[in-house]
Design a protein around this motif. Structure first.
Motif: not given
Length: 138
Positions: A97-115, A117-126
Motif C-alpha cells: 500500500d505504501f508503494t501504491h500510494g508513493a507511485a500513484l502520487a507521482v505518476s500523473n506528473r507531466q515531467n518525470m524528471d523529478n522521479d 528525488s521521488d525514488i529517493n524519498y520512496y527508498h527512505q520510506g521503504i
C-alpha cells in the motif's frame, strides 16, 4: 478484440499478467534487501502504468496471478525475518500500500524528471518501514 478476450476485465488481467511477469525478485542480499528491490521494481511499473493499477483497484476480478506471485514472494521474504505468516501478510499489505500510494502520487506528473528525488524519498520510506518491520508492532 472480444474474440480473444471475454470482456474488459479479462483484457486488463491479461495485460497486467504480461507486464508483471517481468518483475522478478533478486535472489541475492538479505530478505530486507530483496523486499526493497522487488517493491522498487513494482513501483516502476505503477509509475509507468498507473491506469492499469487503478483499473485493478476498481475491478477486483482483474487481480492478476502475477500480482499474487509478487505478494506471495513478499510474504515469504518477510517470514524469513522471523515473522509469522499472519504478521508477514500484514506487513506485505503495509509495504504494498505504501508503494501504491508513493507511485500513484507521482505518476500523473507531466515531467518525470523529478522521479530521481521521488525514488529517493520512496527508498527512505521503504527503508524506515523495513527497519521497523518487527513482530512486536502487530
Amino acid at each position: 478484440i472480444y474474440y480473444y478476450f471475454e470482456d474488459k476485465e479479462c483484457l486488463v488481467k491479461s495485460i497486467a499478467n504480461h507486464l508483471y511477469a517481468d518483475i522478478k525478485p533478486n535472489l541475492s542480499g538479505t530478505p530486507s534487501e530483496q523486499i526493497k528491490q522487488l517493491l522498487t521494481e513494482y513501483r516502476g511499473y505503477i509509475v509507468r502504468y498507473p491506469e492499469l493499477t487503478l483499473s485493478i483497484f476498481n475491478h477486483p476480478n482483474t487481480f492478476p496471478e502475477q500480482a499474487k506471485r509478487i505478494t506471495d514472494t513478499l510474504i515469504n521474504l518477510a517470514m524469513k525475518l522471523s515473522l509469522t505468516p499472519e504478521q508477514a501478510t500484514l506487513w506485505m499489505y503495509i509495504l504494498v500500500d505504501f508503494t501504491h500510494g508513493a507511485a500513484l502520487a507521482v505518476s500523473n506528473r507531466q515531467n518525470m524528471d523529478n522521479d530521481i528525488s521521488d525514488i529517493n524519498y520512496y527508498h527512505q520510506g521503504i527503508d524506515a518501514l523495513l527497519r521497523n518491520l518487527n513482530k512486536d508492532y502487530i
